[in-house]
Design an enzyme around this catalytic site. Structure first.
Site, PDB file in Angstrom:
ATOM      1  CG  HIS A 101      -2.017  -1.125   1.279  1.00  0.00           C
ATOM      2  ND1 HIS A 101      -2.876  -0.987   0.141  1.00  0.00           N
ATOM      3  CD2 HIS A 101      -2.153  -2.233   1.986  1.00  0.00           C
ATOM      4  CE1 HIS A 101      -3.804  -2.099   0.214  1.00  0.00           C
ATOM      5  NE2 HIS A 101      -3.190  -2.830   1.399  1.00  0.00           N
ATOM      6  N   GLY A 102       2.108   1.224   0.543  1.00  0.00           N
ATOM      7  CA  GLY A 102       3.058   2.279   0.651  1.00  0.00           C
ATOM      8  C   GLY A 102       3.312   2.954  -0.902  1.00  0.00           C
ATOM      9  CB  CYS A 103       3.887   6.489  -1.866  1.00  0.00           C
ATOM     10  SG  CYS A 103       2.131   6.880  -2.291  1.00  0.00           S
ATOM     11  CB  VAL A 104       8.543   5.536  -1.260  1.00  0.00           C
ATOM     12  CG1 VAL A 104       9.881   5.509  -1.734  1.00  0.00           C
ATOM     13  CG2 VAL A 104       7.686   6.756  -2.057  1.00  0.00           C
TER      14      VAL A 104
ATOM     15  CG  ASN B  43      10.355   4.746  -6.313  1.00  0.00           C
ATOM     16  OD1 ASN B  43      11.334   4.340  -6.676  1.00  0.00           O
ATOM     17  ND2 ASN B  43       9.553   4.332  -5.435  1.00  0.00           N
TER      18      ASN B  43
END
Lengths: 104, 170
Positions: A101-104, B43
């Protein structure tokens, strides 16, 4: 919740096909999941998958690509080689985990 | 009652798609807060198998200049979204304080600092380009720039390289 049959077993998955039950995964199943998306598992793959499984067990969520590359000892470049194009999603799938779920 | 084998549900990772999606991001800002949108999206795009190019121009050069890239700053001045009285932003030390606070917030969500983030983008196959006009204006050469920057190119080169790409200006 859909149920799909993989290697002769009924496996619970979400609409896209990601496993929804952590405990239905086995190392043998991982081989099948990988084959379904065109990946032949090697020990290098298995090391990453094992990291993801362990990390999920303690964190309660799927590691992002950055987390894997910084904590598993397998670098970003190698992750892209092992799981081409969409490494984060592909390794989550093979590890029987939800998409990160995280963006990075 | 008939028994039917359930069809295998396998995620579509788009491996069969023949049309290569391409993304070009122009980074024109040199503040800490405005460095991140381009980096996060680049990214993410790379992680989705999208060919990604970043073009650094004007103030965006601070993001790739070796002597500055680790020291980008944030100021509440002129930014009403911080919801601080504008006069506060101009007080001595306020930029340092606001920068420190934002750096901490970024680190807290596990997002790397700018140099490390660029390293990750390059390792993921991203392409970094520097703007010729900005380099000439600021008397900057390739030696002054982050090693991952492939070249200093002009605007026409960039347009050529990003033929067919979706484009973001930040």
């Amino acid at each position: 919740m859909p149920v799909t049959s993989i290697a002769g077993r009924d496996i619970h998955v979400d609409a896209e096909g990601f496993l929804t039950s952590y405990d239905e995964w086995t190392p043998e199943l991982a081989e099948q999941l990988a084959a379904q998306i065109g990946i032949d598992l090697t020990d290098a793959h298995r090391k990453v998958v094992a990291f993801l499984r362990d990390d999920y067990a303690t964190q309660g969520e799927t590691a992002t690509l950055r987390r894997v590359s910084t904590l598993s000892g397998v670098g970003t470049k190698e992750l892209f080689t092992l799981f081409p194009k969409k490494p984060a999603k592909k390794m989550a799938y093979i590890a029987g985990l939800p998409k990160p779920h995280g963006c990075v | 009652m008939t028994t039917q084998a359930a069809p295998a549900i396998v995620p579509n990772f788009g491996d069969d798609e023949t049309t290569g999606r391409k993304l070009a991001i122009i980074c024109s800002k040199g503040t800490l807060d405005m460095a991140y949108p381009g980096l996060v999206l680049a990214n993410a795009a790379l992680g989705e198998g999208v060919e990604t190019h970043l073009f650094f121009t004007f103030w965006g050069f601070d993001m790739i200049t070796k002597s500055r890239m680790a020291n980008l700053k944030f100021t509440p001045l002129g930014n009403t979204a911080t919801h601080l009285p504008q006069g506060v932003g101009g007080l001595p030390g306020m930029t340092a304080l606001a920068t420190h606070q934002m750096r901490k917030q970024i680190a807290d969500v596990g997002v790397p600092e700018v140099p490390e983030f660029l390293e990750q983008i390059v390792a993921s196959g991203g392409h970094l380009w520097a703007c010729r006009m900005s380099a000439d204006m600021m008397h900057v050469t390739k030696d002054d720039l982050y090693d991952g920057v492939e070249d200093i190119i002009n605007a026409a080169d960039f347009i050529e390289k990003t033929d067919g790409a979706q484009l973001l200006f930040i």
